[in-house]
Design a protein around this motif. Structure first.
Motif, PDB file in Angstrom:
ATOM      1  N   VAL A   1       1.095  -1.227   0.132  1.00  0.00           N
ATOM      2  CA  VAL A   1      -0.002   0.089  -0.108  1.00  0.00           C
ATOM      3  C   VAL A   1       0.993   1.258   0.013  1.00  0.00           C
ATOM      4  O   VAL A   1       0.491   2.333  -0.754  1.00  0.00           O
ATOM      5  CB  VAL A   1      -1.148   0.139   1.089  1.00  0.00           C
ATOM      6  CG1 VAL A   1      -1.682   1.261   1.328  1.00  0.00           C
ATOM      7  CG2 VAL A   1      -1.913  -1.011   1.124  1.00  0.00           C
ATOM      8  N   SER A   2       1.946   1.347   0.830  1.00  0.00           N
ATOM      9  CA  SER A   2       2.768   2.626   0.827  1.00  0.00           C
ATOM     10  C   SER A   2       3.347   2.763  -0.348  1.00  0.00           C
ATOM     11  O   SER A   2       4.051   3.704  -0.477  1.00  0.00           O
ATOM     12  CB  SER A   2       3.650   2.327   1.937  1.00  0.00           C
ATOM     13  OG  SER A   2       4.529   1.318   2.018  1.00  0.00           O
ATOM     14  N   ASN A   3       3.798   1.736  -1.486  1.00  0.00           N
ATOM     15  CA  ASN A   3       4.272   1.982  -2.666  1.00  0.00           C
ATOM     16  C   ASN A   3       3.557   2.328  -3.902  1.00  0.00           C
ATOM     17  O   ASN A   3       3.830   2.199  -4.917  1.00  0.00           O
ATOM     18  CB  ASN A   3       5.223   0.841  -2.983  1.00  0.00           C
ATOM     19  CG  ASN A   3       6.544   0.604  -2.101  1.00  0.00           C
ATOM     20  OD1 ASN A   3       6.855   1.661  -1.368  1.00  0.00           O
ATOM     21  ND2 ASN A   3       7.129  -0.577  -1.710  1.00  0.00           N
ATOM     22  N   ILE A   4       2.022   2.585  -3.332  1.00  0.00           N
ATOM     23  CA  ILE A   4       1.072   3.002  -4.256  1.00  0.00           C
ATOM     24  C   ILE A   4       1.071   4.389  -4.261  1.00  0.00           C
ATOM     25  O   ILE A   4       0.218   4.835  -3.268  1.00  0.00           O
ATOM     26  CB  ILE A   4      -0.303   2.166  -4.296  1.00  0.00           C
ATOM     27  CG1 ILE A   4       0.286   0.619  -4.525  1.00  0.00           C
ATOM     28  CG2 ILE A   4      -1.099   2.600  -5.326  1.00  0.00           C
ATOM     29  CD1 ILE A   4       0.879   0.150  -5.550  1.00  0.00           C
ATOM     30  N   LEU A   5       1.593   5.348  -4.903  1.00  0.00           N
ATOM     31  CA  LEU A   5       1.229   6.700  -4.972  1.00  0.00           C
ATOM     32  C   LEU A   5       0.123   6.998  -5.733  1.00  0.00           C
ATOM     33  O   LEU A   5      -0.163   6.398  -6.670  1.00  0.00           O
ATOM     34  CB  LEU A   5       2.751   7.446  -5.730  1.00  0.00           C
ATOM     35  CG  LEU A   5       3.866   6.891  -5.070  1.00  0.00           C
ATOM     36  CD1 LEU A   5       5.104   7.777  -5.507  1.00  0.00           C
ATOM     37  CD2 LEU A   5       3.953   7.218  -3.330  1.00  0.00           C
ATOM     38  N   LEU A   6      -0.471   8.528  -5.325  1.00  0.00           N
ATOM     39  CA  LEU A   6      -1.714   8.810  -5.967  1.00  0.00           C
ATOM     40  C   LEU A   6      -1.493  10.389  -6.380  1.00  0.00           C
ATOM     41  O   LEU A   6      -1.168  11.116  -5.938  1.00  0.00           O
ATOM     42  CB  LEU A   6      -2.677   8.701  -4.875  1.00  0.00           C
ATOM     43  CG  LEU A   6      -3.322   7.538  -4.339  1.00  0.00           C
ATOM     44  CD1 LEU A   6      -4.226   7.772  -2.916  1.00  0.00           C
ATOM     45  CD2 LEU A   6      -3.642   6.366  -5.255  1.00  0.00           C
ATOM     46  N   ASP A   7      -2.083  10.146  -7.915  1.00  0.00           N
ATOM     47  CA  ASP A   7      -1.933  11.619  -8.654  1.00  0.00           C
ATOM     48  C   ASP A   7      -3.016  12.414  -8.051  1.00  0.00           C
ATOM     49  O   ASP A   7      -3.952  12.156  -7.377  1.00  0.00           O
ATOM     50  CB  ASP A   7      -1.478  11.669 -10.138  1.00  0.00           C
ATOM     51  CG  ASP A   7      -3.054  10.865 -10.754  1.00  0.00           C
ATOM     52  OD1 ASP A   7      -3.948  11.048  -9.909  1.00  0.00           O
ATOM     53  OD2 ASP A   7      -2.996  10.511 -11.968  1.00  0.00           O
TER      54      ASP A   7
END
Length: 842
Positions: free
Chosen positions: A653-659
């Protein structure tokens, strides 16, 4: 007035004729056949929805007539079943009838009342009736109990409709198959049949005279037939196969997803198995014709021959290590004789000869994207590729093996026959070869000479170099690191403006930013701009001269682990471009600094929202579902569609970034690995990843593959749905993992929606949530072979087709490492406070 009277008269006549013809049509159509109501010439039996009809028909250019079923209101007529295909009635016999006889059977009699065809079953009473169902099934029912006594679906002709079955019962010897017409004008049984083989797993065969193969589908992998890659374009395969081991039955059927779409499979009088479909008012079209080209003809290239359609070269070639059995025949284009082995296998030599060749053991050569050859044997007890390979290697009669997703271990002990190369979607096989054929004959001799020479020189030089090596090791390591970075990063410095950077830049020349520009962008790495801290080093927010916001990842000088991660990220992500991967803008290698510059993600990482009581409320179901889809597409790109085959190894989860639009982007490739060549699995002694996301085979044995990322993705799905961490989960005072709780709800058939994050309220699609949980459980299966691939996952998420049933997954991490106290300590490594654990494998 006379003109008006004439018009009224014409109108009256028109209306009268219309009603007359309509009433005639209604009178000529029946909806059942009973003792008091037979079917005669000029009448048809209609299904309730007027989809099919049954009646008398005469094929083109024929002097005979038959009773058959065809699609109603579709021209030209397409017959799908014939009652009296072996006993026609003459075309002049207009008194023939289809009726219920005195014994309750459905019977066809000619004009002389002679029996031509009958259902011939035991009927409890003579009050039976016949109806034609909307699926095209003609059914004889008992008039009192309503029980089906006979149905046409149990007596197939040349056509398989949805609901009918092709297959066998090994205990009773029963077999259902399709048989072609003799010709287009003669529906009597012809030369070709389509049937399901009794192999395990089964495959479809088109046979000539019931024994000579014309074409085969390849084995069934629980989703599709592996030799029909076109069927894999959509997860909605047209087939469904059900095996019942206790009953000894295996049956294949066609699926029907939409009542407005008609579909059928039939075998033509020329021996072609054809899948066809029709939607609405559109014409029929062929989904698949088999065989459709020369390579699809069974055994076109003979034993150990490989067939591939090519515009210029011959379609047949020999497997590596094999040569044409007859060069003369091969040159004439007659390839059916196949190929023979060039070099005798070491395991076939005498004991003395084996001793003289010590070190030159037999090996395996991988052939990809093929239709697996015939005469395979399924070995159920071997659950992974290594045990399958070992089984084959230890048995000299084993000429090849394959480990297939959805099947498992297949081995071959006979000649490899009917291998076809596909442009996409095929399977891989490992063929046993002698050492000489694996490395090349000339190369083998050169290697022996070279090894002897090098050994002598090395022995004399070892003492001198060992001291020198120790002294220079640390210096060389530092110099090499800088050289590697300089090679990857372009030496033309970046001005600090994003306008000079294009997404279409040459990936081998990643733009280099000047250190002064980085210092200015981050206000000299001011703590107020710090986004996170990890084992790699700190991450800062920056702003270039043109106003573009960036994320700056700075390698800590004290981080030995970070140097390797830095090289990994530059090497990998500079060559990868996808909308669901974070974009690397450039790097900086100057004055001892090693820095990576990324596009800035204004919404930080997914865990910032998902695991925060206030933040998770901003993640509605549509956003979460979009994130799941986006991450899945990103993984498909990494595993299959990019120029490299990349395993991320630290998906979480922490390695999924959100634009800015909450679209997901996979980040942090410090632990990623490239799969070289034809490798499918890799074993490492350094296990690096995050507990709770690591697959069992990786956490325990250091074995990682695409399926390792699939496992992590399954955990990710469950966390996104529940808003809870897998390793920090408690329910009803029972300290279970999130996976365990999801399985508990699934296996006990309890409220699966209890898993849903309470922050979502009722604003979610129950069907989508249940499907996502189902897919998540399939992804976290204990054995890698039971997990789907990421392309399959994307199709599963995008369609409503029936999914395989998951098996019980591994639940806790205590089972992997003994107890919580023995878990390796975690250290932060990414800008999003991600955790990475390392364990030294045995």
């Amino acid at each position: 007035m006379g003109g008006k009277d004439t018009d009224y008269s014409r109108l009256f006549v028109s209306v009268f004729l219309t009603f007359y013809l309509l009433s005639f049509q209604i009178c000529s159509a029946l909806y059942n056949i009973t003792r008091s109501q037979a079917l005669s010439h000029g009448q048809t039996l209609l299904s309730p929805g007027r989809i099919f009809e049954l009646g008398f028909f005469t094929p083109n250019n024929s002097q005979n007539q038959y009773v058959g079923i065809w699609y109603s209101q579709i021209s030209p007529r397409m017959v799908v079943w014939v009652a009296n295909r072996e006993n026609p009635i003459t075309i002049t016999d207009s008194l023939a009838r289809l009726m219920i006889s005195d014994d309750g059977n459905l019977k066809l009699v000619d004009g002389n009342q002679n029996s031509v065809w009958s259902t011939n079953v035991q009927v409890p009473s003579n009050s039976s009736a016949v109806v034609l169902l909307d699926g095209g099934n003609l059914v004889l029912k008992d008039g009192k109990s309503g029980v089906n006594l006979w149905q046409s679906f149990d007596h197939l002709g040349d056509t398989l409709l949805p609901g009918a079955l092709v297959g066998f019962n090994v205990k009773t010897g029963e077999k259902e198959f399709l048989s072609s017409w003799k010709s287009e004008s003669n529906p009597s049984p012809g030369n070709f049949t389509t049937e399901l083989s009794q192999q395990r797993p089964p495959q479809i065969f088109v046979l000539f005279n019931g024994s000579s193969p014309i074409w085969r589908s390849g084995p069934w992998n629980r989703l599709r037939f592996t030799g029909m890659p076109r069927m894999g374009l959509s997860y909605r395969t047209v087939f469904d196969l059900v095996e019942d081991v206790e009953k000894g039955t295996t049956f294949l059927s066609l699926k029907n997803y939409n009542s407005s779409i008609l579909s059928k499979m039939f075998v033509s009088s020329e021996g072609v198995m054809r899948l066809m479909s029709k939607e609405g008012q559109k014409d029929w079209y062929s989904i698949c014709d088999s065989p459709s080209d020369q390579c699809e003809v069974y055994g076109a290239c003979g034993p150990f021959g490989v067939c591939k359609i090519s515009e210029s070269d011959p379609i047949c070639n020999c497997v590596k290590g094999f040569a044409p059995k007859s060069v003369e025949e091969w040159s004439k284009g007659n390839w059916t004789g196949g190929c023979v082995r060039e070099t005798e296998l070491l395991c076939e030599k005498s004991a003395i000869s084996i001793a003289s060749h010590k070190g030159n053991e037999d090996g395996f050569f991988k052939i990809e994207d093929i239709k697996l050859p015939d005469f395979y044997r399924y070995v159920e007890e071997y659950k992974d590729v290594y045990s399958c390979q070992k089984l084959c290697l230890n048995n000299c009669s084993c000429v090849a093996y394959a480990f297939v997703n959805g099947i498992g271990c297949l081995v071959w002990s006979e000649s490899l026959i009917d291998i076809q190369v596909f442009s996409y979607g095929g399977e891989a096989i490992f063929v046993r070869l002698a050492h000489e054929d694996l490395v090349g004959r000339h190369a083998s001799k050169k290697i022996i000479i070279a090894v002897s020479t090098v050994s002598s020189v090395a022995t004399l030089s070892l003492v001198f170099f060992i001291g020198l090596y120790r002294w220079r090791t640390s210096q060389k390591r530092k110099a090499k690191s800088m050289k590697d970075f300089d090679f990857i990063c372009s030496r033309s410095h970046h001005s600090g403006s994003s306008d000079q950077f294009s997404e279409q830049h040459d990936s081998s020349e990643l733009p280099t930013f000047a250190l002064n520009n980085i210092l200015a962008a981050t206000d000299y790495f001011n703590k107020t701009n710090k986004l996170g801290q990890g084992g790699f080093g700190p991450v800062f927010k920056g702003r270039l001269k043109d106003g573009t916001e960036i994320a700056v990842k700075r390698l800590s000088s004290s981080s030995g682990q970070g140097i390797q991660e830095f090289k990994n990220e530059v090497t990998l992500i500079s060559k990868l471009q996808h909308r669901n991967l974070v974009r690397l803008i450039g790097c900086c290698v100057e004055k001892g600094e090693k820095i990576l510059i990324y596009e800035f993600m204004p919404n930080k990482s997914l865990d910032y929202f998902l695991f925060d009581p206030r933040g998770r409320a901003q993640l509605d179901w549509a956003t979460r579902f979009n994130i799941i889809h986006g991450v899945a597409r990103g993984l498909v790109y990494l595993h299959r569609d990019s120029c490299l085959r990349v395993i991320h190894r630290d998906l979480k989860v922490s390695n999924i970034l959100l634009d800015e639009k909450m679209n997901p982007k996979i980040s942090d490739f410090g632990l990623a690995r490239i799969f070289q060549g034809t490798l499918d699995l890799v074993n490492t002694h350094k296990i690096a990843g995050t507990l709770g996301y690591m697959s069992p085979e990786y956490a325990i044995g250091g074995i990682f593959s695409e399926k390792s990322d699939v496992f992590s993705f399954g955990v990710l799905i469950l966390e996104i749905i529940s808003g809870s961490k897998n390793t920090n989960f408690a329910q009803d005072d029972e300290h279970l993992s999130l996976i365990a709780y999801a399985w508990h709800l699934w296996s006990e058939s309890k409220g699966l929606l209890d898993l849903v994050d309470k922050a979502l309220g009722d604003s979610y699609s129950s069907a989508e949530v249940i499907r996502c949980v189902h897919v998540g459980l399939l992804c976290v299966q204990d054995h890698a072979v039971d997990r789907p691939t990421m392309p399959e996952v994307v199709l599963m998420l995008s369609n409503e087709a029936e999914l395989p049933h998951p098996k019980q997954p591994p639940f806790t991490f205590q089972s992997l490492f003994g107890s919580e106290s023995q878990l390796p300590s975690a250290s932060k490594v990414s800008m999003n406070e991600a955790t990475t654990s390392e364990t030294e494998g045995q």
